[in-house]
Design a protein around this motif. Structure first.
Motif, PDB file in Angstrom:
ATOM      1  N   GLY A 165       0.832  -1.200   0.000  1.00 19.17           N
ATOM      2  CA  GLY A 165       0.000   0.000   0.000  1.00 19.17           C
ATOM      3  C   GLY A 165       0.865   1.247   0.000  1.00 19.17           C
ATOM      4  O   GLY A 165       1.665   1.455   0.911  1.00 19.17           O
ATOM      5  N   VAL A 167       0.943   5.264   0.082  1.00 19.99           N
ATOM      6  CA  VAL A 167       0.028   6.274   0.609  1.00 19.99           C
ATOM      7  C   VAL A 167       0.554   7.677   0.293  1.00 19.99           C
ATOM      8  O   VAL A 167       1.738   7.960   0.490  1.00 19.99           O
ATOM      9  CB  VAL A 167      -0.110   6.100   2.142  1.00 19.99           C
ATOM     10  CG1 VAL A 167      -1.093   7.116   2.722  1.00 19.99           C
ATOM     11  CG2 VAL A 167      -0.544   4.669   2.486  1.00 19.99           C
ATOM     12  N   TRP A 178      -7.858   3.231   4.725  1.00 12.92           N
ATOM     13  CA  TRP A 178      -8.644   2.599   3.651  1.00 12.92           C
ATOM     14  C   TRP A 178      -7.898   1.382   3.108  1.00 12.92           C
ATOM     15  O   TRP A 178      -8.500   0.320   2.898  1.00 12.92           O
ATOM     16  CB  TRP A 178      -8.872   3.585   2.509  1.00 12.92           C
ATOM     17  CG  TRP A 178      -9.740   4.756   2.836  1.00 12.92           C
ATOM     18  CD1 TRP A 178     -10.536   4.932   3.931  1.00 12.92           C
ATOM     19  CD2 TRP A 178      -9.880   5.948   2.049  1.00 12.92           C
ATOM     20  NE1 TRP A 178     -11.171   6.151   3.870  1.00 12.92           N
ATOM     21  CE2 TRP A 178     -10.786   6.793   2.738  1.00 12.92           C
ATOM     22  CE3 TRP A 178      -9.337   6.371   0.836  1.00 12.92           C
ATOM     23  CZ2 TRP A 178     -11.164   8.047   2.229  1.00 12.92           C
ATOM     24  CZ3 TRP A 178      -9.703   7.619   0.340  1.00 12.92           C
ATOM     25  CH2 TRP A 178     -10.610   8.442   1.029  1.00 12.92           C
ATOM     26  N   LYS A 179      -6.605   1.531   2.859  1.00 15.54           N
ATOM     27  CA  LYS A 179      -5.828   0.428   2.288  1.00 15.54           C
ATOM     28  C   LYS A 179      -5.663  -0.700   3.299  1.00 15.54           C
ATOM     29  O   LYS A 179      -5.821  -1.885   2.973  1.00 15.54           O
ATOM     30  CB  LYS A 179      -4.465   0.946   1.813  1.00 15.54           C
ATOM     31  CG  LYS A 179      -4.575   2.000   0.707  1.00 15.54           C
ATOM     32  CD  LYS A 179      -3.225   2.422   0.190  1.00 15.54           C
ATOM     33  CE  LYS A 179      -3.361   3.555  -0.817  1.00 15.54           C
ATOM     34  NZ  LYS A 179      -4.277   3.269  -1.936  1.00 15.54           N
ATOM     35  N   SER A 182      -9.038  -2.528   3.660  1.00  9.73           N
ATOM     36  CA  SER A 182      -9.357  -3.367   2.502  1.00  9.73           C
ATOM     37  C   SER A 182      -8.576  -4.668   2.542  1.00  9.73           C
ATOM     38  O   SER A 182      -9.115  -5.747   2.282  1.00  9.73           O
ATOM     39  CB  SER A 182      -9.039  -2.617   1.198  1.00  9.73           C
ATOM     40  OG  SER A 182      -9.814  -1.458   1.063  1.00  9.73           O
ATOM     41  N   ILE A 190      -0.408  -6.658   4.758  1.00  7.45           N
ATOM     42  CA  ILE A 190      -0.075  -5.436   4.027  1.00  7.45           C
ATOM     43  C   ILE A 190       1.233  -4.835   4.525  1.00  7.45           C
ATOM     44  O   ILE A 190       1.550  -4.895   5.715  1.00  7.45           O
ATOM     45  CB  ILE A 190      -1.225  -4.405   4.132  1.00  7.45           C
ATOM     46  CG1 ILE A 190      -0.989  -3.205   3.212  1.00  7.45           C
ATOM     47  CG2 ILE A 190      -1.449  -3.966   5.578  1.00  7.45           C
ATOM     48  CD1 ILE A 190      -2.218  -2.344   2.998  1.00  7.45           C
ATOM     49  N   LEU A 192       2.762  -1.108   4.294  1.00 10.11           N
ATOM     50  CA  LEU A 192       2.409   0.265   3.932  1.00 10.11           C
ATOM     51  C   LEU A 192       3.655   1.125   3.828  1.00 10.11           C
ATOM     52  O   LEU A 192       4.553   1.051   4.670  1.00 10.11           O
ATOM     53  CB  LEU A 192       1.468   0.860   4.976  1.00 10.11           C
ATOM     54  CG  LEU A 192       0.013   0.368   4.928  1.00 10.11           C
ATOM     55  CD1 LEU A 192      -0.731   0.783   6.184  1.00 10.11           C
ATOM     56  CD2 LEU A 192      -0.695   0.902   3.697  1.00 10.11           C
ATOM     57  N   SER A 242      -1.690  -1.365  -4.051  1.00 13.77           N
ATOM     58  CA  SER A 242      -2.759  -0.372  -3.929  1.00 13.77           C
ATOM     59  C   SER A 242      -2.091   0.984  -3.808  1.00 13.77           C
ATOM     60  O   SER A 242      -1.438   1.283  -2.808  1.00 13.77           O
ATOM     61  CB  SER A 242      -3.631  -0.671  -2.707  1.00 13.77           C
ATOM     62  OG  SER A 242      -4.628   0.323  -2.556  1.00 13.77           O
ATOM     63  N   THR A 244      -2.295   5.284  -4.272  1.00 10.71           N
ATOM     64  CA  THR A 244      -3.025   6.536  -4.410  1.00 10.71           C
ATOM     65  C   THR A 244      -2.010   7.640  -4.630  1.00 10.71           C
ATOM     66  O   THR A 244      -1.063   7.786  -3.850  1.00 10.71           O
ATOM     67  CB  THR A 244      -3.869   6.839  -3.167  1.00 10.71           C
ATOM     68  OG1 THR A 244      -4.802   5.790  -2.956  1.00 10.71           O
ATOM     69  CG2 THR A 244      -4.629   8.151  -3.341  1.00 10.71           C
ATOM     70  N   THR A 266      -4.473  -1.723  -7.917  1.00  7.77           N
ATOM     71  CA  THR A 266      -5.557  -0.754  -7.836  1.00  7.77           C
ATOM     72  C   THR A 266      -4.911   0.622  -7.811  1.00  7.77           C
ATOM     73  O   THR A 266      -4.051   0.891  -6.970  1.00  7.77           O
ATOM     74  CB  THR A 266      -6.401  -0.957  -6.561  1.00  7.77           C
ATOM     75  OG1 THR A 266      -6.991  -2.251  -6.583  1.00  7.77           O
ATOM     76  CG2 THR A 266      -7.496   0.093  -6.470  1.00  7.77           C
ATOM     77  N   GLU A 476     -12.654   1.711  -4.597  1.00  7.54           N
ATOM     78  CA  GLU A 476     -12.588   1.566  -3.152  1.00  7.54           C
ATOM     79  C   GLU A 476     -13.998   1.743  -2.596  1.00  7.54           C
ATOM     80  O   GLU A 476     -14.880   2.284  -3.257  1.00  7.54           O
ATOM     81  CB  GLU A 476     -11.636   2.606  -2.560  1.00  7.54           C
ATOM     82  CG  GLU A 476     -10.218   2.482  -3.122  1.00  7.54           C
ATOM     83  CD  GLU A 476      -9.203   3.328  -2.406  1.00  7.54           C
ATOM     84  OE1 GLU A 476      -8.715   2.898  -1.351  1.00  7.54           O
ATOM     85  OE2 GLU A 476      -8.894   4.420  -2.923  1.00  7.54           O
TER      86      GLU A 476
END
Length: 495
Positions: A165, A167, A178-179, A182, A190, A192, A242, A244, A266, A476
């Motif tokens: 993830g 961020v 959110w990540k 999910s 995960i 991050l 994931s 963003t 994603t 999402e």
């Protein structure tokens, strides 16, 4: 008024020798390089973090693989209970987390409390509710029977594995959750990677995750510059990414993920979001809508409005009223509860906005309000209103991601639709009108993954969110995230 007093827990956390969070504990990085985190409101250094190396990434991914083996076998109800406990802990540490977020990002303390912590806890509880509702389906095949045999089939949703993830800095707490939610809801683990500008809250939340009952390895945090994210995306132990962030970086991430081993991705990217006002909207409502769409958190929201289209007959009075309202905003320290408008999150972004203002002036755009950087050491940028000359002007096409509203008039609805859709991006848009029938006719014709009517920017965990065209892949929220964090397995039986 003056700045609120920092909690002792916040001061103590800032003074730590920050490492990484791997396998349920804070560990020292194997890299010697350190990065400094600055307060964008005054430019002061507030902490130092590790700039992780490949060995750190390997260690984190290995931990996540071990964590996945444990967490994926945890019952859905037990996973939900852990996430609910984490939501409770977020609220219990609300002020601590909000102050850390404001210090690292320049976000107004009220927004940090309401969105980064309270709304994040709300989203987390919503995701937890899905843990016990991930289902497949039964199917009756139509295969012929030659000797009386029968057939049955069913599908399963299985967690995809280890998630990387990545961020961004604009909502470092909420987007990370959110990540995290999910992945953990679906049984994934995960790793991050927060932005190097805003890593502090996530390091603290990882500790709260262990306190909530996450097993070692289910949640890991590695800090550092862009090379850390690249190493995670390309790592052979990563099963999904994931991300963003910006469109150019997101495209590079997607290409790297596919090139590594067809790693699932994603991508929730930015864009150039359109906001359209039909002539029937009252002046005060339109001004309120523009501030909601374009100036919340200094415009540093991926879904924020940046292109504003107003009927020519309404343009001049609207711009005059908007500039008057923006001129009344109290600009100052984000830790002062009376402040209405704070800094942008970092110096490079402030400089990018200065360059865009220069471009607007060079192209002959009218800067009706703002267009300047603030005085002093902080990363302040004045709320800015620009009137473009034509649809091809830079500030109607390049994402600013800042407190900049660029306007262009239109004369009829067909022209409006063309202006709104003539973009390679399609994350969000909003339509403002009192005519419900007209809104319902226009909605199918506006190209955006999320379309608001008489509102903008606000998100709800039950409503899927994501973009079309160059603004991203995947969704999402809602139940849509389940498809992106699980693999569909088909089973057929003969009996």
């Amino acid at each position: 008024m003056s700045d609120i007093a920092l909690l002792p827990a916040v001061s103590a956390f800032l003074a730590r020798d920050h490492g990484l969070y791997i396998h349920g504990e804070q560990v020292a990085s194997q890299a010697s390089a350190r990065l400094t985190v600055h307060n964008p409101a005054n430019g002061q250094a507030i902490a130092q973090i590790a700039d992780a190396n490949q060995a750190d990434v390997d260690r984190a991914v290995d931990s996540a693989r071990q964590g996945f083996a444990s967490w994926s076998r945890t019952s859905p109800a037990a996973r939900a209970r852990v996430l609910l406990r984490l939501a409770d802990l977020l609220e219990a540490h609300r002020e601590e987390l909000a102050q850390l977020e404001t210090l690292q990002s320049g976000k107004l303390i009220g927004i940090a409390r309401a969105f980064e912590v309270e709304q994040a806890a709300h989203f987390l509880r919503y995701y937890a509710g899905w843990a016990t509702k991930i289902t497949g389906q039964t199917i009756t095949p139509s295969l012929p029977s030659f000797a009386g045999e029968r057939y049955s089939a069913f599908t399963l949703r299985e967690p995809v594995g280890v998630v990387a993830g990545i961020v961004p800095w604009n909502f470092a707490t909420m987007i990370a959750l959110w990540k995290l939610a999910s992945a953990l809801t679906t049984g994934c683990s995960i790793v991050l990677k927060p932005s190097e500008f805003t890593p502090l809250t996530l390091l603290r939340i990882a500790e709260l995750g262990s306190e909530a009952g996450l097993p070692p390895g289910a949640l890991n945090v590695v800090t550092g510059a862009g090379h850390v994210g690249k190493a995670l995306v390309e790592h052979p132990g990563t099963d999904k990414v994931s991300f963003t962030g910006s469109v150019p970086t997101g495209i590079a991430v997607g290409q790297a993920a596919m090139g590594a081993k067809l790693t699932r991705a994603t991508l929730e990217l930015g864009g150039k979001n359109a906001v359209a006002f039909l002539p029937d909207v009252g002046l005060d409502k339109a001004v309120d809508g523009i501030i909601e769409a374009g100036f919340l958190h200094s415009g540093q929201i991926c879904a924020a409005g940046e292109r504003f289209y107003v009927h020519r007959s309404r343009l001049e009075p609207l711009l005059e009223a908007l500039c008057q309202r923006l001129g009344q905003l109290r600009i100052g320290s984000p830790l002062d509860e009376a402040t209405q408008f704070g800094p942008v999150a970092n110096k490079p972004h402030q400089q990018k906005l200065a360059e865009l203002f220069a471009t607007a002036r060079a192209e002959g755009n009218r800067i009706l309000h703002g267009g300047r950087l603030g005085d002093g050491p902080g990363c302040f940028v004045e709320p800015t209103v620009i009137l473009a000359n034509q649809a091809s002007d830079t500030l109607l096409n390049q994402e600013t991601f800042g407190p900049v509203a660029t306007f262009l008039p239109y004369d009829h609805e067909d022209e409006l639709l063309h202006l709104m859709n003539a973009s390679p991006y399609g994350l969000s848009a909003s339509l403002w009108t009192n005519d419900l029938a007209k809104a319902m006719r226009l909605i199918p014709q506006i190209q955006a993954g999320t379309l608001w009517v008489n509102m903008h920017t606000l998100l709800d965990p039950a409503v899927p969110f994501g973009g079309i065209k160059a603004s991203g892949i995947g969704r999402e929220f809602g139940s849509a995230f389940i498809d992106d964090f699980t693999e569909l397995k088909s089973v057929m039986m003969r009996y």
